[in-house]
Design a protein around this motif. Structure first.
Motif, PDB file in Angstrom:
ATOM      1  N   LEU A  74       0.832  -1.203   0.000  1.00  0.00           N
ATOM      2  CA  LEU A  74       0.000   0.000   0.000  1.00  0.00           C
ATOM      3  C   LEU A  74       0.867   1.254   0.000  1.00  0.00           C
ATOM      4  N   ALA A  75       1.913   1.273   0.841  1.00  0.00           N
ATOM      5  CA  ALA A  75       2.796   2.442   0.895  1.00  0.00           C
ATOM      6  C   ALA A  75       3.537   2.624  -0.433  1.00  0.00           C
ATOM      7  N   ALA A  76       3.992   1.528  -1.027  1.00  0.00           N
ATOM      8  CA  ALA A  76       4.721   1.629  -2.302  1.00  0.00           C
ATOM      9  C   ALA A  76       3.799   2.033  -3.445  1.00  0.00           C
ATOM     10  N   SER A  77       2.543   1.624  -3.394  1.00  0.00           N
ATOM     11  CA  SER A  77       1.620   1.967  -4.486  1.00  0.00           C
ATOM     12  C   SER A  77       1.195   3.430  -4.449  1.00  0.00           C
ATOM     13  N   LEU A  78       1.369   4.091  -3.319  1.00  0.00           N
ATOM     14  CA  LEU A  78       1.005   5.507  -3.244  1.00  0.00           C
ATOM     15  C   LEU A  78       1.908   6.377  -4.110  1.00  0.00           C
ATOM     16  N   VAL A  79       3.160   5.966  -4.310  1.00  0.00           N
ATOM     17  CA  VAL A  79       4.088   6.779  -5.100  1.00  0.00           C
ATOM     18  C   VAL A  79       3.635   6.881  -6.558  1.00  0.00           C
ATOM     19  N   PRO A  80       3.405   5.762  -7.283  1.00  0.00           N
ATOM     20  CA  PRO A  80       2.955   5.924  -8.672  1.00  0.00           C
ATOM     21  C   PRO A  80       1.539   6.497  -8.785  1.00  0.00           C
ATOM     22  N   MET A  81       0.675   6.201  -7.800  1.00  0.00           N
ATOM     23  CA  MET A  81      -0.674   6.778  -7.873  1.00  0.00           C
ATOM     24  C   MET A  81      -0.639   8.285  -7.718  1.00  0.00           C
ATOM     25  N   THR A  82       0.210   8.787  -6.823  1.00  0.00           N
ATOM     26  CA  THR A  82       0.327  10.233  -6.652  1.00  0.00           C
ATOM     27  C   THR A  82       0.908  10.880  -7.910  1.00  0.00           C
ATOM     28  N   ALA A  83       1.925  10.234  -8.496  1.00  0.00           N
ATOM     29  CA  ALA A  83       2.503  10.770  -9.740  1.00  0.00           C
ATOM     30  C   ALA A  83       1.486  10.756 -10.874  1.00  0.00           C
ATOM     31  N   ALA A  84       0.724   9.685 -10.981  1.00  0.00           N
ATOM     32  CA  ALA A  84      -0.296   9.602 -12.030  1.00  0.00           C
ATOM     33  C   ALA A  84      -1.396  10.632 -11.810  1.00  0.00           C
ATOM     34  N   ALA A  85      -1.724  10.926 -10.567  1.00  0.00           N
ATOM     35  CA  ALA A  85      -2.755  11.920 -10.279  1.00  0.00           C
ATOM     36  C   ALA A  85      -2.304  13.315 -10.685  1.00  0.00           C
ATOM     37  N   PHE A  86      -1.007  13.598 -10.562  1.00  0.00           N
ATOM     38  CA  PHE A  86      -0.504  14.909 -10.982  1.00  0.00           C
ATOM     39  C   PHE A  86      -0.441  15.026 -12.500  1.00  0.00           C
ATOM     40  N   VAL A  87      -0.174  13.923 -13.183  1.00  0.00           N
ATOM     41  CA  VAL A  87      -0.049  13.953 -14.641  1.00  0.00           C
ATOM     42  C   VAL A  87      -1.423  14.062 -15.296  1.00  0.00           C
ATOM     43  N   GLY A 101      -7.745   8.432  -3.015  1.00  0.00           N
ATOM     44  CA  GLY A 101      -8.397   8.822  -1.756  1.00  0.00           C
ATOM     45  C   GLY A 101      -8.495   7.666  -0.781  1.00  0.00           C
ATOM     46  N   LEU A 102      -8.902   6.496  -1.281  1.00  0.00           N
ATOM     47  CA  LEU A 102      -9.014   5.316  -0.417  1.00  0.00           C
ATOM     48  C   LEU A 102      -7.649   4.884   0.111  1.00  0.00           C
ATOM     49  N   SER A 103      -6.648   4.897  -0.739  1.00  0.00           N
ATOM     50  CA  SER A 103      -5.309   4.462  -0.327  1.00  0.00           C
ATOM     51  C   SER A 103      -4.700   5.396   0.705  1.00  0.00           C
ATOM     52  N   LEU A 104      -4.877   6.697   0.519  1.00  0.00           N
ATOM     53  CA  LEU A 104      -4.354   7.648   1.500  1.00  0.00           C
ATOM     54  C   LEU A 104      -5.011   7.477   2.867  1.00  0.00           C
ATOM     55  N   VAL A 105      -6.323   7.293   2.870  1.00  0.00           N
ATOM     56  CA  VAL A 105      -7.031   7.130   4.140  1.00  0.00           C
ATOM     57  C   VAL A 105      -6.637   5.818   4.817  1.00  0.00           C
ATOM     58  N   MET A 106      -6.534   4.727   4.047  1.00  0.00           N
ATOM     59  CA  MET A 106      -6.162   3.440   4.647  1.00  0.00           C
ATOM     60  C   MET A 106      -4.715   3.452   5.137  1.00  0.00           C
TER      61      MET A 106
END
Length: 167
Positions: A74-87, A101-106
């Motif tokens: 979960l912690a490792a998946s936040l990095v590409p998800m955050t980058a993809a959200a900015f792109v 949103g779900l990953s950040l809250v969990m």
């Protein structure tokens, strides 16, 4: 309650004589004898304190190495998800917005839960530990509902981050 009122009302008179002191001493011994905890030389042993040995929970696949692996994934998946959200734009990819949103809250819930388990263990803090745990659970559910409402009825999490970043 009635015995404590009787005890308080007769207390000043009992110290007046030696026989009164003996009566007081025998009354205190009776109160101690009627207690629910048994007297043990060296002090009472009360079950449920820090003096008891640790009771290990039954082994479970969901709470061992799989639990640790899920936290790291979960912690490792936040990095590409955050980058993809900015792109990308959140309105174009609402699934990404919801997953972020779900990953950040969990991720936050798991971190705070680990802190509560480490520092406010219910065995050492039998009142505040469960209160803190249920407060965290309630807050997590409330935040999940709020993130869902924000993503579906408003601009979404990634659009908010983009607007804050450019402001």
């Amino acid at each position: 309650m009635a015995s404590s009122v009787l005890f308080r009302s007769t207390l000043p008179r009992t110290f007046a004589s030696a026989t009164g002191r003996n009566v007081l001493r025998s009354a205190l011994q009776e109160v101690r004898a009627s207690s629910t905890t048994q007297y043990v030389p060296g002090g009472p042993i009360i079950k449920g304190t820090v003096n008891d040995p640790v009771e290990f929970p039954p082994s479970s696949k969901t709470h061992g190495s799989y639990h640790w692996a899920f936290e790291r994934l979960l912690a490792a998946s936040l990095v590409p998800m955050t980058a993809a959200a900015f792109v990308t734009s959140g309105s174009s990819y609402p699934v990404l917005d919801g997953l972020l949103g779900l990953s950040l809250v969990m991720h936050s819930h798991i971190g705070f839960d680990s802190m509560i388990v480490d520092y406010l263990h219910k065995r050492k803090f039998p009142i505040i530990g469960p209160i803190a745990t249920w407060t965290l659970r309630t807050a997590t559910v409330g935040v999940l509902v709020g993130v869902y409402q924000f993503n579906t009825n408003d601009i979404g999490l990634t659009e908010l981050i983009a607007k804050v970043w450019t402001a």
